[in-house]
Design a protein around this motif. Sequence first.
Motif, PDB file in Angstrom:
ATOM      1  N   UNK A 192      31.780  -9.397  53.360  1.00 36.59           N
ATOM      2  CA  UNK A 192      30.980  -8.892  52.340  1.00 36.59           C
ATOM      3  C   UNK A 192      29.599  -9.064  52.711  1.00 36.59           C
ATOM      4  N   UNK A 193      29.346  -9.970  53.482  1.00 38.95           N
ATOM      5  CA  UNK A 193      27.592 -10.096  53.940  1.00 38.95           C
ATOM      6  C   UNK A 193      27.360  -8.994  55.034  1.00 38.95           C
ATOM      7  N   UNK A 194      28.318  -8.432  55.590  1.00 34.35           N
ATOM      8  CA  UNK A 194      27.982  -7.278  56.475  1.00 34.35           C
ATOM      9  C   UNK A 194      27.701  -6.152  55.580  1.00 34.35           C
ATOM     10  N   UNK A 195      28.433  -5.881  54.587  1.00 28.38           N
ATOM     11  CA  UNK A 195      28.436  -4.674  53.951  1.00 28.38           C
ATOM     12  C   UNK A 195      26.954  -4.505  53.194  1.00 28.38           C
ATOM     13  N   UNK A 196      26.534  -6.011  52.910  1.00 28.54           N
ATOM     14  CA  UNK A 196      25.138  -6.086  52.240  1.00 28.54           C
ATOM     15  C   UNK A 196      24.146  -5.855  53.268  1.00 28.54           C
ATOM     16  N   UNK A 197      24.333  -6.352  54.334  1.00 26.58           N
ATOM     17  CA  UNK A 197      23.495  -5.981  55.591  1.00 26.58           C
ATOM     18  C   UNK A 197      23.112  -4.338  55.781  1.00 26.58           C
ATOM     19  N   UNK A 198      24.174  -3.708  55.808  1.00 28.97           N
ATOM     20  CA  UNK A 198      24.360  -2.181  55.972  1.00 28.97           C
ATOM     21  C   UNK A 198      23.512  -1.488  54.918  1.00 28.97           C
ATOM     22  N   UNK A 199      23.954  -1.842  53.737  1.00 33.11           N
ATOM     23  CA  UNK A 199      23.137  -1.282  52.741  1.00 33.11           C
ATOM     24  C   UNK A 199      21.622  -1.561  52.618  1.00 33.11           C
ATOM     25  N   UNK A 200      21.291  -2.857  53.159  1.00 35.95           N
ATOM     26  CA  UNK A 200      19.966  -3.209  53.124  1.00 35.95           C
ATOM     27  C   UNK A 200      19.227  -2.450  54.177  1.00 35.95           C
ATOM     28  N   UNK A 201      19.767  -2.019  55.263  1.00 35.16           N
ATOM     29  CA  UNK A 201      19.271  -1.113  56.441  1.00 35.16           C
ATOM     30  C   UNK A 201      19.140   0.194  55.864  1.00 35.16           C
ATOM     31  N   UNK A 202      20.229   0.997  55.104  1.00 28.69           N
ATOM     32  CA  UNK A 202      19.998   1.976  54.451  1.00 28.69           C
ATOM     33  C   UNK A 202      18.925   2.378  53.621  1.00 28.69           C
TER      34      UNK A 202
END
Length: 315
Positions: free
Chosen positions: A128-138
């Motif tokens: 779930x943290x990885x998902x948030x990191x990728x959304x943060x980058x986008x």
Amino acid sequence: MNEEQEQQERGTGGDFEEQLRELLAEDAYTIRPSPVPYPAIRRRGTVERRRRVAAAGAALVTLTVLPVGAYALTGGGKGEDTAAATPSLSATHRTRATPTPSASPTVPARPATEGQLLDGITFGQAAAGLEKCLAYDQSNARGRDDKFHTDLGAAHDYRIMLAMKSTGDSNTPGDGMYVVAVKEQPQRIRLICNIKGGEAQGLGTSVGSDGPPDAGPVMADINGGKLYQQSFLDRGNWKLPFRWGFIGTVKPQVARVTVSYGGATSQAALDHGWFVASGILNQQVTVAPHIKGYDTDGKLVYDSDKDKTYQKTLP
């Protein structure tokens, strides 16, 4: 014979014919054909039809119970007998069910060992943290020139390498969680993301190979320093105890890697061409972690103290 005799014979014949006609006429009224036995014929026909239906039903049942694997021998084109499968007969046509294709994965791959998930962090929390990191980058990429931004892809393209507690310092206050993940195709991407308060607060990435073509069998990640040190603003005044981590790449001949830091040595986990080490620091340090790599025979093939490209002291 005279004429009188001929007339007598004619008269006699005429009387006979007349009598015969009378007899035939009487038979026409007295001799009648027997009536057709229609009811009996109808009953016989009904019985016969029922018998045929029953016989046909029995034949159908006999065919239906034949096993699916029944075979009929037929003459082959080369004079050989070949077994031809004969499908079973059934009154109801059944459609063969089509298997449902498995859904494509939507989560990242797990790390090679459970020891790469630290401080009570579960794989689900790391994913779930990885998902948030990728959304943060986008989110941060919007409005920027595309030629300066690398699409990091989706979470299922990655493998979680490390998840551990992050200790806040003067530069980034507040404790949180580090998630480290790698993507190999179509190009290698390594990301280190810091999550605090349930939101991504910082993201560092490296694309492609970290080292030169003549790099040694073990190489520390060029941007992995944030995992094992606190801000240089807090030099000499780190928060202790301090959870640290260390990552890098290894070549196939490397079978074992150790990382020594603050007087303690950690056995690194090897994960698809990467090594991952961690530990707890209980004292202030000024020297960077010391890395050693060994081959399958236990021979030392890498020592960071002899690596001129490795930064041996902390800033």
